[in-house]
Design an enzyme around this catalytic site. Sequence first.
Site, PDB file in Angstrom:
ATOM      1  N   GLY A 136       0.829  -1.210   0.000  1.00  0.00           N
ATOM      2  CA  GLY A 136       0.000   0.000   0.000  1.00  0.00           C
ATOM      3  C   GLY A 136       0.857   1.251   0.000  1.00  0.00           C
ATOM      4  O   GLY A 136       0.383   2.336   0.335  1.00  0.00           O
ATOM      5  N   ASP A 184      -1.532   8.259  -6.458  1.00  0.00           N
ATOM      6  CA  ASP A 184      -0.198   7.712  -6.176  1.00  0.00           C
ATOM      7  C   ASP A 184       0.828   8.276  -7.148  1.00  0.00           C
ATOM      8  O   ASP A 184       1.944   8.633  -6.770  1.00  0.00           O
ATOM      9  CB  ASP A 184      -0.216   6.180  -6.307  1.00  0.00           C
ATOM     10  CG  ASP A 184      -1.305   5.547  -5.476  1.00  0.00           C
ATOM     11  OD1 ASP A 184      -1.845   6.232  -4.587  1.00  0.00           O
ATOM     12  OD2 ASP A 184      -1.618   4.367  -5.720  1.00  0.00           O
TER      13      ASP A 184
HETATM   14  C1  GLA Z   1      -4.555   2.602  -4.528  1.00  0.00           C
HETATM   15  C2  GLA Z   1      -4.821   3.284  -5.863  1.00  0.00           C
HETATM   16  C3  GLA Z   1      -5.052   4.789  -5.657  1.00  0.00           C
HETATM   17  C4  GLA Z   1      -6.114   5.040  -4.602  1.00  0.00           C
HETATM   18  C5  GLA Z   1      -5.832   4.226  -3.346  1.00  0.00           C
HETATM   19  C6  GLA Z   1      -6.941   4.299  -2.334  1.00  0.00           C
HETATM   20  O1  GLA Z   1      -3.355   3.061  -3.984  1.00  0.00           O
HETATM   21  O2  GLA Z   1      -3.727   3.109  -6.726  1.00  0.00           O
HETATM   22  O3  GLA Z   1      -5.385   5.384  -6.894  1.00  0.00           O
HETATM   23  O4  GLA Z   1      -7.386   4.771  -5.121  1.00  0.00           O
HETATM   24  O5  GLA Z   1      -5.608   2.853  -3.630  1.00  0.00           O
HETATM   25  O6  GLA Z   1      -7.049   5.588  -1.830  1.00  0.00           O
END
Ligand code: GLA
Length: 394
Positions: A136, A184
């Site tokens: 994450g 991101d």
């Molecule tokens: C992942 C996705 C992002 C966003 C997050 C949740 O990291 O790549 O675009 O949606 O999950 O906030």
Amino acid sequence: MDRRDRLIARARQGYRLAYGVEPTRFVAAPGRVNLIGEHVDYNDGFVLPCAIDREAIIAFGPADKNAKNPTLDAVALDMGDMASARDSFELTGAIRPGQNNWQNHVRGVVHALGRYGHQLRPMRMAIAGDVPIGAGLSSSAAFGVALALACSEYSGLGLGPEMLAKVAQIAENDFVGCACGIMDQMASAASVAGHALLLDCRTLEHLPIPIHRGLRITVIDTGLRRSLTESAFNERRAECEAAAKALGVAALRDCDAAMLDAARDSLEPVLYCRALHVVTEMGRVEPVAVALATGDTRMLADLMREAHLSLSTNFDVSLPPIDRLARLVGEALEDAGGVRLTGAGFGGCLVAVSTKDATAAIDDAVARYNADADLPARADMFSPVSGAAPIALG
Ligand code: GLA
């Protein structure tokens, strides 16, 4: 040798071993941790991530002069051995997907650049990184943005942060099969050291928010892993889009609490819950930005607790062990900081924003959790760093 020097040395050596010559240049792009605004980016709202001192580094240089056709050659040093983790494809004509995820990131970036009318010069690259995969912390975005920057630098495209982010996002959407938003990639491309990035995901306007110098960012990795593409991520996105459609708005960004409440009885319960998370989470972003800048840890504690609860109950992306860890850390911190699940969820990491002194309380809570956990969690402090850039070697 510090962390980055070791990564550069690894990319340089990988390049030499793969191609028999020295690379000519290097670029780097960081991973990110999202502080607030989770599952909001693809609903067009505001988010508040910051880039972290873990990154993808690419060593690159010219293609083999004797190659018959213009190609891009890549070796991914973290994806297998030097023989198996390689790819080579022609730059002319339609770009086809490769055999696995990392190849599709590379091919996807070239495909996305083509969509914007950019033609690449033949090149070779070696890729190394230290963003934990599947945690994450956006190892994929770091990879994609670094690839886009390496291509831009080598072919003289002069792409700015927004274009790098869009190219990396298109690569993931079209070639990797993940319907991710833009958060991101923007965090990786446009962050400013010592700041979080308040990003409007509809317009891509962004404002660096200073992180108060008394605060520390700790990421607690649960060790539980997920794969974004295979997970329920795409399903959550589809549910949000269905909720927006039922509410008659372009995106949940355009819905507020009163509107959602008025539509409660007509919405399918699951869509109502997803929308409720997004609408309440959007309301937490600005207050968290203020608390971050002023060092108001009591406010951070309250808002991050609410955010975690909403992710767990309304958005259903947490897991029982993660809820337990969040509760233990939250109780240990009291008013000295907040903690919540960060990133897509279904595993991964918690993020805590706290006073410097409270980091010992976090370690104690993690130790208590580990005493009964199947998988040990681990806390690490991260520094907020700048976004992607070429590396100037002295
Ligand atoms: C992942 C996705 C992002 C966003 C997050 C949740 O990291 O790549 O675009 O949606 O999950 O906030």
